[in-house]
Design a protein around this motif. Sequence first.
Motif, PDB file in Angstrom:
ATOM      1  N   ALA A  96       0.629  -1.471   0.176  1.00  0.00           N
ATOM      2  CA  ALA A  96      -0.024  -0.459  -0.145  1.00  0.00           C
ATOM      3  C   ALA A  96       0.688   1.353  -0.016  1.00  0.00           C
ATOM      4  CB  ALA A  96      -0.839  -0.325   1.550  1.00  0.00           C
ATOM      5  N   ASP A  97       1.880   1.019   1.168  1.00  0.00           N
ATOM      6  CA  ASP A  97       2.653   1.844   1.179  1.00  0.00           C
ATOM      7  C   ASP A  97       3.484   2.314  -0.404  1.00  0.00           C
ATOM      8  OD1 ASP A  97       2.207   2.997   3.690  1.00  0.00           O
ATOM      9  OD2 ASP A  97       3.595   2.242   4.366  1.00  0.00           O
ATOM     10  N   GLN A 129       1.508   4.066  -3.103  1.00  0.00           N
ATOM     11  CA  GLN A 129       0.960   5.661  -2.663  1.00  0.00           C
ATOM     12  C   GLN A 129       1.750   6.465  -3.398  1.00  0.00           C
ATOM     13  OE1 GLN A 129       0.107   6.326   1.800  1.00  0.00           O
ATOM     14  NE2 GLN A 129      -0.552   8.190   1.139  1.00  0.00           N
ATOM     15  N   ASN A 148       3.137   6.760  -6.610  1.00  0.00           N
ATOM     16  CA  ASN A 148       1.278   7.502  -7.046  1.00  0.00           C
ATOM     17  C   ASN A 148       1.578   8.872  -6.624  1.00  0.00           C
ATOM     18  OD1 ASN A 148      -1.919   7.980  -8.592  1.00  0.00           O
ATOM     19  ND2 ASN A 148      -1.968   8.459  -6.248  1.00  0.00           N
ATOM     20  N   GLU A 149       2.921   9.175  -6.190  1.00  0.00           N
ATOM     21  CA  GLU A 149       2.638  10.531  -5.530  1.00  0.00           C
ATOM     22  C   GLU A 149       4.250  11.523  -6.176  1.00  0.00           C
ATOM     23  OE1 GLU A 149       2.681  10.726  -2.097  1.00  0.00           O
ATOM     24  OE2 GLU A 149       0.280  10.259  -1.069  1.00  0.00           O
ATOM     25  N   ASN A 153      -4.084   3.109  -5.673  1.00  0.00           N
ATOM     26  CA  ASN A 153      -3.627   3.750  -4.649  1.00  0.00           C
ATOM     27  C   ASN A 153      -5.007   4.360  -3.689  1.00  0.00           C
ATOM     28  OD1 ASN A 153      -2.073   4.960  -3.189  1.00  0.00           O
ATOM     29  ND2 ASN A 153      -3.341   6.746  -4.014  1.00  0.00           N
ATOM     30  N   GLU A 154      -6.315   4.424  -5.077  1.00  0.00           N
ATOM     31  CA  GLU A 154      -7.929   4.543  -3.853  1.00  0.00           C
ATOM     32  C   GLU A 154      -8.821   3.612  -3.446  1.00  0.00           C
ATOM     33  OE1 GLU A 154     -11.987   6.440  -6.284  1.00  0.00           O
ATOM     34  OE2 GLU A 154     -10.257   5.889  -7.803  1.00  0.00           O
ATOM     35  N   SER A 173      -7.167   2.377  -0.309  1.00  0.00           N
ATOM     36  CA  SER A 173      -6.992   4.419   0.697  1.00  0.00           C
ATOM     37  C   SER A 173      -8.171   4.138   1.198  1.00  0.00           C
ATOM     38  CB  SER A 173      -6.841   5.365   0.230  1.00  0.00           C
ATOM     39  OG  SER A 173      -6.918   6.193   1.032  1.00  0.00           O
ATOM     40  N   ASP A 174      -9.968   3.810   0.480  1.00  0.00           N
ATOM     41  CA  ASP A 174     -10.896   2.809   0.902  1.00  0.00           C
ATOM     42  C   ASP A 174     -11.168   2.091   1.230  1.00  0.00           C
ATOM     43  OD1 ASP A 174     -11.684   5.837  -0.642  1.00  0.00           O
ATOM     44  OD2 ASP A 174     -12.691   4.691  -2.503  1.00  0.00           O
ATOM     45  N   TYR A 175     -10.135   0.769   1.860  1.00  0.00           N
ATOM     46  CA  TYR A 175      -9.913   0.304   1.508  1.00  0.00           C
ATOM     47  C   TYR A 175     -10.180   0.939   3.157  1.00  0.00           C
ATOM     48  CZ  TYR A 175      -9.560  -4.241   3.802  1.00  0.00           C
ATOM     49  OH  TYR A 175      -9.501  -6.000   5.052  1.00  0.00           O
ATOM     50  N   HIS A 176      -9.162   0.592   3.956  1.00  0.00           N
ATOM     51  CA  HIS A 176      -8.897   0.970   5.123  1.00  0.00           C
ATOM     52  C   HIS A 176      -9.941   2.285   5.905  1.00  0.00           C
ATOM     53  CE1 HIS A 176      -4.975  -0.706   5.569  1.00  0.00           C
ATOM     54  NE2 HIS A 176      -4.596   0.017   4.663  1.00  0.00           N
ATOM     55  N   ILE A 177     -10.831   3.232   5.515  1.00  0.00           N
ATOM     56  CA  ILE A 177     -11.834   4.194   5.516  1.00  0.00           C
ATOM     57  C   ILE A 177     -12.671   3.439   5.807  1.00  0.00           C
ATOM     58  CG2 ILE A 177     -12.702   5.959   4.740  1.00  0.00           C
ATOM     59  CD1 ILE A 177     -10.743   6.923   3.874  1.00  0.00           C
TER      60      ILE A 177
END
Length: 269
Positions: free
Chosen positions: A92-93, A96, A99-100, A252-253, A256-260
Motif C-alpha cells: 500500500a505504501d 502511494q 502514485n505521488e 491507490n484509491e 486508501s478507501d479500504y482502510h476507511i
Amino acid sequence: MEIRKHFEYNPILDLTVAQIGINKWNWTSIENEDEVLAKEIMKKNKFDVLPITESDGKTNKYYSTRTWGDYNQLNLNKIEKTKTIYYRTSLADLIQKFNEEEEHYFFLANNKDVLGLVSFVNLNCFAVYNYLFQIIADIEQSVAVKLKEHINEDEIIKSFSESQDSHLLNIISEFQNSRKHNVDSNIFEHMYLQTIGITINKFLNHLPKNLKSLNKFSKKFSPEGTYGEVRNKVMHPVRPILSDRTSIGKINELLSDYHIIKETLNIKP
C-alpha cells in the motif's frame, strides 16, 4: 496445542515490496560500466533498469533508460537515497509512493545495503493479484454483513422486484430459483459487488448515522467504478493490472478507501 493450530485460519493481509520485487541474489546485473553490454541486455530483456554489481557484491550504480522502453540512450546513475525504499515497506505504501512521485522503480534497501529492486512490472505478479482479490472480497463480504444487520430482507426483495434495473431483476430471479429448489439462502447471499453499492444508496435511510458515510463509496462498486474495474482485472490475471499511472492511481484509491471502509464498519452505533 501443536495440533490445534492446524485447524485455525487467521489470514493476514500483508504484502511487502521484498515479496514482490526482485532480490539482488536473483536479479540480472553487470559487473562493470559497459554501456554497450548494458544496452544489449536491457533491450533483450526489456529492462529499464540494470544494476551494476561490484566485486564486493555491493550495488552503488546502475544504468537506466532515458525514456521508458527506449534502449538506445542510457543514463549511468549513482543510487541516491531518494531512489531507495525500505525493503519491508508495505504494498500500500509503495503504491502511494508510485502514485505521488514521478518514478516507476525503486531500489530496496536496509540501513546499509541495496538488497533488490521493484518496478511497475513487478506489480503484475500473482502475489499482488491475490492480495487485491482479498481486499475486494473483504470489502464485499464485510459491507454485506453490515447491511444485513440494518436492512430488512423483505424490503430489499420488494424494491428489487419493482426495479427496471436488469441487474437487480436477475438477483431476484436467482434468489427465487434457489428458494424453489429448497436452498436456504437470503437475498444478501445473491448480491454482487455492484449490488452492494446499489443497496447502500437505495437504503441509506435505513443505516445508522455512522454508516451513512459509506454512500460516498457506492458508485465505486459498479462495474465502471474503481472497485469494479479492479475486480475485473483481478479476475483475469493473464492481463497486466498495473502498467501506468492511471492504473496505479486506481489501486491507490482502492487501498486508501479500504482502510476507511473497515474503520467505518468497526464503529459501533
